[in-house]
Design a protein around this motif. Structure first.
Motif, PDB file in Angstrom:
ATOM      1  N   VAL A 284       0.841  -1.196   0.000  1.00 43.99           N
ATOM      2  CA  VAL A 284       0.000   0.000   0.000  1.00 43.99           C
ATOM      3  C   VAL A 284       0.879   1.249   0.000  1.00 43.99           C
ATOM      4  CG1 VAL A 284      -1.784   1.265   1.249  1.00 43.99           C
ATOM      5  CG2 VAL A 284      -1.804  -1.241   1.238  1.00 43.99           C
ATOM      6  N   GLY A 285       0.726   2.083  -1.043  1.00 43.16           N
ATOM      7  CA  GLY A 285       1.581   3.256  -1.187  1.00 43.16           C
ATOM      8  C   GLY A 285       2.929   2.856  -1.743  1.00 43.16           C
ATOM      9  N   CYS A 286       2.920   2.163  -2.875  1.00 47.25           N
ATOM     10  CA  CYS A 286       4.143   1.554  -3.410  1.00 47.25           C
ATOM     11  C   CYS A 286       5.102   2.573  -4.006  1.00 47.25           C
ATOM     12  CB  CYS A 286       3.791   0.504  -4.448  1.00 47.25           C
ATOM     13  SG  CYS A 286       2.984   1.158  -5.942  1.00 47.25           S
ATOM     14  N   GLY A 287       4.626   3.796  -4.292  1.00 46.89           N
ATOM     15  CA  GLY A 287       5.507   4.795  -4.874  1.00 46.89           C
ATOM     16  C   GLY A 287       6.135   4.310  -6.165  1.00 46.89           C
ATOM     17  N   CYS A 288       7.446   4.408  -6.253  1.00 53.55           N
ATOM     18  CA  CYS A 288       8.166   4.013  -7.467  1.00 53.55           C
ATOM     19  C   CYS A 288       8.545   2.537  -7.484  1.00 53.55           C
ATOM     20  CB  CYS A 288       9.399   4.887  -7.643  1.00 53.55           C
ATOM     21  SG  CYS A 288       9.010   6.633  -7.895  1.00 53.55           S
ATOM     22  N   GLY A 289       7.994   1.754  -6.574  1.00 54.38           N
ATOM     23  CA  GLY A 289       8.032   0.308  -6.698  1.00 54.38           C
ATOM     24  C   GLY A 289       9.114  -0.451  -5.977  1.00 54.38           C
ATOM     25  N   GLY A 290      10.026   0.231  -5.275  1.00 57.15           N
ATOM     26  CA  GLY A 290      11.137  -0.480  -4.651  1.00 57.15           C
ATOM     27  C   GLY A 290      10.718  -1.492  -3.614  1.00 57.15           C
ATOM     28  N   THR A 291       9.757  -1.142  -2.762  1.00 56.53           N
ATOM     29  CA  THR A 291       9.320  -2.084  -1.732  1.00 56.53           C
ATOM     30  C   THR A 291       8.538  -3.242  -2.352  1.00 56.53           C
ATOM     31  OG1 THR A 291       7.429  -0.609  -1.321  1.00 56.53           O
ATOM     32  CG2 THR A 291       9.305  -0.457   0.171  1.00 56.53           C
ATOM     33  N   THR A 292       7.781  -2.966  -3.414  1.00 57.14           N
ATOM     34  CA  THR A 292       7.043  -4.040  -4.092  1.00 57.14           C
ATOM     35  C   THR A 292       8.017  -5.040  -4.698  1.00 57.14           C
ATOM     36  OG1 THR A 292       5.457  -2.306  -4.690  1.00 57.14           O
ATOM     37  CG2 THR A 292       5.092  -4.490  -5.613  1.00 57.14           C
ATOM     38  N   ALA A 293       9.104  -4.540  -5.274  1.00 56.14           N
ATOM     39  CA  ALA A 293      10.112  -5.429  -5.846  1.00 56.14           C
ATOM     40  C   ALA A 293      10.769  -6.279  -4.772  1.00 56.14           C
ATOM     41  CB  ALA A 293      11.163  -4.616  -6.598  1.00 56.14           C
ATOM     42  N   GLU A 294      10.996  -5.706  -3.595  1.00 52.97           N
ATOM     43  CA  GLU A 294      11.572  -6.475  -2.493  1.00 52.97           C
ATOM     44  C   GLU A 294      10.620  -7.586  -2.063  1.00 52.97           C
ATOM     45  OE1 GLU A 294      13.580  -5.712   1.936  1.00 52.97           O
ATOM     46  OE2 GLU A 294      12.978  -4.009   0.691  1.00 52.97           O
ATOM     47  N   LEU A 295       9.335  -7.264  -2.013  1.00 51.71           N
ATOM     48  CA  LEU A 295       8.337  -8.290  -1.681  1.00 51.71           C
ATOM     49  C   LEU A 295       8.268  -9.361  -2.765  1.00 51.71           C
ATOM     50  CD1 LEU A 295       5.556  -5.866  -0.410  1.00 51.71           C
ATOM     51  CD2 LEU A 295       6.764  -7.543   1.008  1.00 51.71           C
ATOM     52  N   ALA A 296       8.339  -8.949  -4.025  1.00 45.43           N
ATOM     53  CA  ALA A 296       8.286  -9.907  -5.134  1.00 45.43           C
ATOM     54  C   ALA A 296       9.453 -10.880  -5.078  1.00 45.43           C
ATOM     55  CB  ALA A 296       8.277  -9.167  -6.469  1.00 45.43           C
ATOM     56  N   ALA A 297      10.634 -10.373  -4.728  1.00 44.96           N
ATOM     57  CA  ALA A 297      11.801 -11.252  -4.617  1.00 44.96           C
ATOM     58  C   ALA A 297      11.612 -12.264  -3.493  1.00 44.96           C
ATOM     59  CB  ALA A 297      13.054 -10.417  -4.372  1.00 44.96           C
ATOM     60  N   ALA A 298      10.937 -11.850  -2.427  1.00 43.44           N
ATOM     61  CA  ALA A 298      10.745 -12.749  -1.289  1.00 43.44           C
ATOM     62  C   ALA A 298       9.721 -13.842  -1.575  1.00 43.44           C
ATOM     63  CB  ALA A 298      10.313 -11.946  -0.059  1.00 43.44           C
ATOM     64  N   VAL A 299       8.653 -13.512  -2.307  1.00 41.70           N
ATOM     65  CA  VAL A 299       7.601 -14.515  -2.543  1.00 41.70           C
ATOM     66  C   VAL A 299       7.897 -15.377  -3.757  1.00 41.70           C
ATOM     67  CG1 VAL A 299       5.873 -13.067  -1.438  1.00 41.70           C
ATOM     68  CG2 VAL A 299       6.128 -12.963  -3.926  1.00 41.70           C
ATOM     69  N   GLY A 300       8.815 -14.929  -4.626  1.00 41.70           N
ATOM     70  CA  GLY A 300       9.226 -15.748  -5.757  1.00 41.70           C
ATOM     71  C   GLY A 300       8.205 -15.813  -6.875  1.00 41.70           C
ATOM     72  N   GLY A 301       8.540 -16.563  -7.890  1.00 35.93           N
ATOM     73  CA  GLY A 301       7.700 -16.658  -9.079  1.00 35.93           C
ATOM     74  C   GLY A 301       6.353 -17.301  -8.854  1.00 35.93           C
ATOM     75  N   THR A 302       6.195 -18.063  -7.790  1.00 32.81           N
ATOM     76  CA  THR A 302       4.904 -18.684  -7.512  1.00 32.81           C
ATOM     77  C   THR A 302       4.011 -17.800  -6.653  1.00 32.81           C
ATOM     78  OG1 THR A 302       5.843 -19.808  -5.575  1.00 32.81           O
ATOM     79  CG2 THR A 302       5.853 -21.004  -7.667  1.00 32.81           C
ATOM     80  N   GLY A 303       4.531 -16.669  -6.208  1.00 29.66           N
ATOM     81  CA  GLY A 303       3.740 -15.739  -5.419  1.00 29.66           C
ATOM     82  C   GLY A 303       3.382 -14.510  -6.228  1.00 29.66           C
ATOM     83  N   ALA A 304       2.889 -13.473  -5.533  1.00 29.80           N
ATOM     84  CA  ALA A 304       2.527 -12.226  -6.195  1.00 29.80           C
ATOM     85  C   ALA A 304       2.773 -11.063  -5.248  1.00 29.80           C
ATOM     86  CB  ALA A 304       1.057 -12.250  -6.633  1.00 29.80           C
TER      87      ALA A 304
END
Length: 310
Positions: free
Chosen positions: A55-75
């Motif tokens: 929530v409030g992802c801005g330019c996406g850095g935190t979303t990318a960190e979350l994406a790396a943690a959940v991997g390709g099978t997550g979102a």
């Protein structure tokens, strides 16, 4: 205090004007500003294959960190009110390099649920305090979580433990044109949740349970470059749009003015050490609809501050 519609319109205008500075400094904000969200990221502990809302992802850095943690099978799904920043996030973190990542332009306060719901967890770095109607925004978060889904977020405490925020703005302001409306009382702004009791009430009315609010002290480490640090803090703060509209001489004076007030946070030859006092917020999504506003909030569980200098 102005009504929610006025505050929401004011927010939209502010972030439209502020976006350029956040985009320009996106890499710096991701690196130096990471401690502002690190306590919540650590608490959330995202796991492979989970679906997580940012929530409030801005330019996406935190979303990318979350994406790396959940991997390709997550979102990992980021949502933000600023169109230019959402566009920048999509460009910085394309789906061919970050499987499962998505970005949506939306106002969390006016959605029923976020696209991609239900989510296993929600994360927010320094955004809940900026909502015009935080009950509406947190209700959307709760509706977007599966029953039992978890929330971890950070917000600022009060100005006394975040002195560099005032230093950057006050140092620059005399050399710039008019600044946007500065928040008062409980209007959306960095210190709207200085009172943890208000934050607890908001989350409880929104239907979140098991609320904990923990004081947390972190430090942002910036390079020993007065001009760069001053410009970064001016551009991502309330004076950003006025700074970009000023002539070059005015911009130089604004940077010098901010640098003078920021000098007390500088260690020569080492860099700037910017202390930040946060609330680390955690909660769980209840299965039932949100309780009425007359329901009493749960007790706040205070813990000792911790030092996090990631």
């Amino acid at each position: 205090m102005a009504d929610a519609a006025t505050l929401r319109s004011r927010n939209a205008d502010f972030w439209t004007g502020a976006a350029a500075g956040w985009i320009r400094h996106a890499d710096r904000q991701d690196e130096i500003g990471r401690p502002l969200g690190a306590p919540a990221m650590d608490q959330l502990a995202p796991r492979p294959a989970e679906r997580i809302l940012d929530v409030g992802c801005g330019c996406g850095g935190t979303t990318a960190e979350l994406a790396a943690a959940v991997g390709g099978t997550g979102a990992a799904v980021g949502v933000d009110i600023a169109e230019a920043m959402v566009t920048a996030a999509r460009q910085r973190f394309p789906t061919d390099r970050y499987p499962g990542i998505q970005f949506h332009l939306a106002d969390i306060e006016t959605l029923d649920v976020v696209p991609g719901a239900p989510f296993d967890a929600a994360f927010s770095r320094m955004t809940l305090m900026l909502l015009a109607d935080p009950v509406a925004g947190c209700t959307t978060i709760r509706r977007s979580l599966r029953p039992g889904g978890r929330l971890a977020a950070t917000v600022f405490r009060d100005g006394s433990v975040n002195p560099w925020l005032f230093a950057a703005m006050l140092g620059a302001a005399p050399y710039l044109g008019p600044l946007p409306h500065l928040p008062v009382d409980e209007e959306p702004g960095p210190f709207s949740f200085a009172d943890p009791a208000r934050l607890t009430r908001v989350l409880t009315v929104a239907g979140l349970t098991a609320v904990t609010i923990t004081p947390c002290d972190v430090t942002m480490n910036a390079p020993d470059d007065a001009d760069v640090v001053a410009e970064w803090l001016i551009e991502v703060g309330p004076a950003g749009a006025a700074y970009r509209a000023a002539p070059l001489a005015g911009q130089a004076s604004a940077r010098a003015g901010a640098a003078r007030l920021l000098d007390r946070f500088r260690e020569p030859g080492v860099g700037y050490r910017l202390p930040a006092g946060l609330w680390l917020v955690t909660a769980i999504a209840a299965a039932a609809e949100a309780p009425s506003a007359t329901a009493g909030p749960p007790a706040i569980r205070h813990r000792h501050p911790r030092q996090d200098e990631n």
